[in-house]
Design a protein around this motif. Structure first.
Motif, mmCIF file in Angstrom:
data_model
loop_
_atom_site.group_PDB
_atom_site.id
_atom_site.type_symbol
_atom_site.label_atom_id
_atom_site.label_comp_id
_atom_site.label_asym_id
_atom_site.label_seq_id
_atom_site.Cartn_x
_atom_site.Cartn_y
_atom_site.Cartn_z
ATOM 1 N N ALA A 80 84.436 52.915 -4.829
ATOM 2 C CA ALA A 80 85.661 53.069 -4.042
ATOM 3 C C ALA A 80 85.525 52.443 -2.656
ATOM 4 C CB ALA A 80 86.015 54.543 -3.925
ATOM 5 N N ASN A 81 86.678 52.094 -2.108
ATOM 6 C CA ASN A 81 86.793 51.657 -0.715
ATOM 7 C C ASN A 81 85.985 50.404 -0.392
ATOM 8 O OD1 ASN A 81 88.463 53.909 -0.135
ATOM 9 N ND2 ASN A 81 86.636 55.194 0.075
ATOM 10 N N VAL A 82 85.899 49.496 -1.348
ATOM 11 C CA VAL A 82 85.261 48.210 -1.078
ATOM 12 C C VAL A 82 86.212 47.356 -0.239
ATOM 13 C CG1 VAL A 82 84.477 46.056 -2.131
ATOM 14 C CG2 VAL A 82 83.855 48.242 -3.153
ATOM 15 N N ARG A 83 85.698 46.744 0.791
ATOM 16 C CA ARG A 83 86.526 45.909 1.671
ATOM 17 C C ARG A 83 85.976 44.489 1.667
ATOM 18 N NH1 ARG A 83 85.385 48.747 7.054
ATOM 19 N NH2 ARG A 83 83.341 48.615 6.069
ATOM 20 N N LEU A 84 86.752 43.581 1.146
ATOM 21 C CA LEU A 84 86.365 42.176 1.104
ATOM 22 C C LEU A 84 87.258 41.380 2.049
ATOM 23 C CD1 LEU A 84 85.861 41.572 -2.733
ATOM 24 C CD2 LEU A 84 84.239 42.460 -1.047
ATOM 25 N N GLY A 85 86.645 40.546 2.868
ATOM 26 C CA GLY A 85 87.397 39.747 3.828
ATOM 27 C C GLY A 85 87.335 38.265 3.503
ATOM 28 N N PHE A 86 88.426 37.557 3.772
ATOM 29 C CA PHE A 86 88.499 36.120 3.517
ATOM 30 C C PHE A 86 89.133 35.428 4.711
ATOM 31 C CE2 PHE A 86 88.478 38.246 -0.525
ATOM 32 C CZ PHE A 86 87.576 37.504 -1.261
ATOM 33 N N ALA B 149 95.153 33.976 -6.354
ATOM 34 C CA ALA B 149 94.141 34.150 -7.404
ATOM 35 C C ALA B 149 93.112 35.200 -7.004
ATOM 36 C CB ALA B 149 93.457 32.821 -7.693
ATOM 37 N N LEU B 150 92.713 35.224 -5.743
ATOM 38 C CA LEU B 150 91.747 36.224 -5.276
ATOM 39 C C LEU B 150 92.323 37.630 -5.389
ATOM 40 C CD1 LEU B 150 90.385 34.381 -2.121
ATOM 41 C CD2 LEU B 150 89.066 34.932 -4.170
ATOM 42 N N ARG B 151 93.570 37.797 -4.982
ATOM 43 C CA ARG B 151 94.197 39.126 -5.080
ATOM 44 C C ARG B 151 94.310 39.575 -6.535
ATOM 45 N NH1 ARG B 151 97.939 36.647 -1.265
ATOM 46 N NH2 ARG B 151 97.520 37.384 0.852
ATOM 47 N N ARG B 152 94.726 38.660 -7.390
ATOM 48 C CA ARG B 152 94.888 38.991 -8.804
ATOM 49 C C ARG B 152 93.546 39.362 -9.442
ATOM 50 N NH1 ARG B 152 98.298 35.136 -10.141
ATOM 51 N NH2 ARG B 152 96.684 33.567 -10.429
ATOM 52 N N GLU B 153 92.514 38.602 -9.123
ATOM 53 C CA GLU B 153 91.199 38.864 -9.685
ATOM 54 C C GLU B 153 90.658 40.216 -9.225
ATOM 55 O OE1 GLU B 153 87.793 38.603 -11.843
ATOM 56 O OE2 GLU B 153 89.540 37.287 -11.979
ATOM 57 N N SER C 255 87.317 49.561 -6.395
ATOM 58 C CA SER C 255 88.647 49.725 -5.814
ATOM 59 C C SER C 255 88.500 49.539 -4.314
ATOM 60 C CB SER C 255 89.226 51.107 -6.125
ATOM 61 O OG SER C 255 88.443 52.122 -5.503
ATOM 62 N N GLY C 256 89.568 49.207 -3.685
ATOM 63 C CA GLY C 256 89.520 48.947 -2.249
ATOM 64 C C GLY C 256 90.606 47.979 -1.869
ATOM 65 N N LYS C 257 90.308 47.108 -0.921
ATOM 66 C CA LYS C 257 91.348 46.178 -0.485
ATOM 67 C C LYS C 257 90.737 44.855 -0.047
ATOM 68 C CE LYS C 257 91.547 47.575 4.396
ATOM 69 N NZ LYS C 257 92.442 48.005 5.484
ATOM 70 N N LEU C 258 91.573 43.838 -0.110
ATOM 71 C CA LEU C 258 91.221 42.523 0.415
ATOM 72 C C LEU C 258 91.933 42.316 1.730
ATOM 73 C CD1 LEU C 258 91.561 40.081 -2.644
ATOM 74 C CD2 LEU C 258 89.642 41.526 -2.005
ATOM 75 N N GLU C 259 91.260 41.655 2.656
ATOM 76 C CA GLU C 259 91.901 41.188 3.876
ATOM 77 C C GLU C 259 91.798 39.664 3.882
ATOM 78 O OE1 GLU C 259 91.607 41.337 8.765
ATOM 79 O OE2 GLU C 259 90.348 42.657 7.547
ATOM 80 N N ILE C 260 92.937 39.012 3.779
ATOM 81 C CA ILE C 260 92.963 37.550 3.754
ATOM 82 C C ILE C 260 93.648 37.063 5.017
ATOM 83 C CG2 ILE C 260 93.773 35.494 2.538
ATOM 84 C CD1 ILE C 260 93.618 37.056 -0.053
ATOM 85 N N VAL C 261 92.904 36.283 5.791
ATOM 86 C CA VAL C 261 93.397 35.753 7.058
ATOM 87 C C VAL C 261 93.423 34.235 6.970
ATOM 88 C CG1 VAL C 261 92.907 35.538 9.524
ATOM 89 C CG2 VAL C 261 92.550 37.726 8.367
ATOM 90 N N PHE C 262 94.498 33.634 7.456
ATOM 91 C CA PHE C 262 94.611 32.179 7.499
ATOM 92 C C PHE C 262 94.427 31.709 8.938
ATOM 93 C CE2 PHE C 262 97.092 33.593 3.886
ATOM 94 C CZ PHE C 262 96.686 32.722 2.885
ATOM 95 N N VAL C 263 93.707 30.615 9.097
ATOM 96 C CA VAL C 263 93.483 30.039 10.419
ATOM 97 C C VAL C 263 94.112 28.653 10.441
ATOM 98 C CG1 VAL C 263 91.767 29.330 12.126
ATOM 99 C CG2 VAL C 263 91.329 31.321 10.673
#
Length: 346
Positions: free
Chosen positions: A65-71, A87-91, A99-107
């Motif tokens: 639980a509570n895995v946090r992946l950053g991009f 694709a990353l969100r779907r995967e 379970s947890g959430k992704l944080e995707i940031v664009f630069v």
């Protein structure tokens, strides 16, 4: 009468159509396993009456639980990076084991200072971070700082020299460049100039692609046809301007190889140029624009990252780095797709 033989893990593996090691991973949680695979193992165990079925059922319902992946990705307006983010969100959402959430940031401002700052920010508040990064001391410094925090950092599509990098996931850029050169050498007119475009020389992946491209022509004794490499900043408007200048200056322009981004600008310049010139064009990434350009004959070939397989590999390695249940691959390269108008995927 002989007693009925008790089903073994090997029997479960055979019925499920997986390896014995996969059954072991499901039973013992030794490494992440895809939901579809776990389901097959569970169904086989139920069919055979396998003694460890209750444990498998618990594994099916258990999640980290509570895995946090950053991009940290680039150019939010670029359809390619939007495709990667989707694709990353779907995967991640399909994974049974976490379970947890992704944080995707664009630069969008690709300066070393802004990129390094963003990588450090995202990495500090997540369990593992993956980034598309340029080679620069400030970016290396940010990654090494995250390494001191015991955070896993993966480089995507373009590697860098930071000692704190956990692993690289992407393509073999040398092969990409040489494949582009091979296609142009076979399909472009035997005479005429050949242009090469990169987004920035600070992207190691693009630099290696360019080197591979040029080395191919050097080996076949045709290097004199190559123009000086042009930087387009991965910006469609800059790419449009420089491509228009190329078409204006070189009526014998035979081919264009784009090792970076900005492909939409290249397409627009060729499509609207008054001369009607149609050089052979090899570029990266299958998007709506490159698909249309392939159909219209503006682009000859697209060398494509397999986005779904890429997302799967990225999530695999990041989860492995967090759980520690298997060794992380320091260099995970994927085969790329070579797409012509005749083999466009549906």
């Amino acid at each position: 009468m002989a007693a009925k033989r008790r089903p073994t893990a090997a029997d479960v593996a055979q019925v499920a159509g997986v390896g014995l090691a996969t059954v072991d991973r499901v039973l013992n949680g030794r490494a992440p396993v895809r939901k579809e695979t776990v389901d097959r193992v569970k169904e086989a165990a139920e069919q055979l009456g396998y003694h460890a079925l209750p444990l498998i059922r618990r594994r099916v319902s258990a999640r980290i639980a509570n895995v946090r992946l950053g991009f940290v990705l680039q150019k939010q307006a670029d359809p390619f990076y939007q495709n990667v983010a989707t694709a990353l969100r779907r995967e991640f959402s399909s994974r049974l084991e976490v379970s947890g959430k992704l944080e995707i940031v664009f630069v969008d401002e690709i300066s070393a200072r802004s990129l390094g700052k963003k990588i450090l920010e995202v990495g500090t508040r997540t369990d593992a971070v993956a980034c598309v990064a340029i080679e620069h001391p400030l970016v290396v410094e940010a990654i090494d700082e995250l390494n001191l925090q015991r955070k896993s950092v993966f480089t995507l599509l373009s590697g860098i020299s930071a000692s704190g990098v956990t692993g690289y996931i992407g393509l073999d850029s040398r092969k990409v460049g040489r494949t582009g050169a091979f296609i142009i050498s076979r399909m472009a007119p035997a005479k005429g100039k050949i242009a090469t475009l990169v987004g920035s020389h600070r992207y190691r992946g693009q630099e290696v692609s360019e080197i591979g491209f040029r080395s191919f022509f050097r080996e076949i004794g045709d290097e004199a046809r190559l123009l000086e490499t042009i930087v387009n900043l991965d910006d469609p408007e800059v790419a449009r301007e420089v491509t228009t200048i190329l078409l204006d200056r070189h009526v014998d322009l035979a081919a264009i190889y784009d090792a970076g981004g900005g492909r939409d600008g290249i397409i627009e310049a060729i499509r609207t140029h008054s001369s009607g010139q149609r050089p052979v064009v090899v570029c990266n990434d299958l998007t709506g624009a490159t698909r249309s350009a392939l159909i219209d004959g503006i682009v000859t070939c697209v060398l494509c990252l397999p986005v779904e397989a890429f997302a799967r590999a990225v999530i695999d390695e990041m989860i492995a780095s967090i759980t520690g249940l298997r060794a992380v691959a320091p260099n995970r390269t994927l085969p790329f797709n070579v797409v012509f108008p005749e083999n466009l995927p549906a």
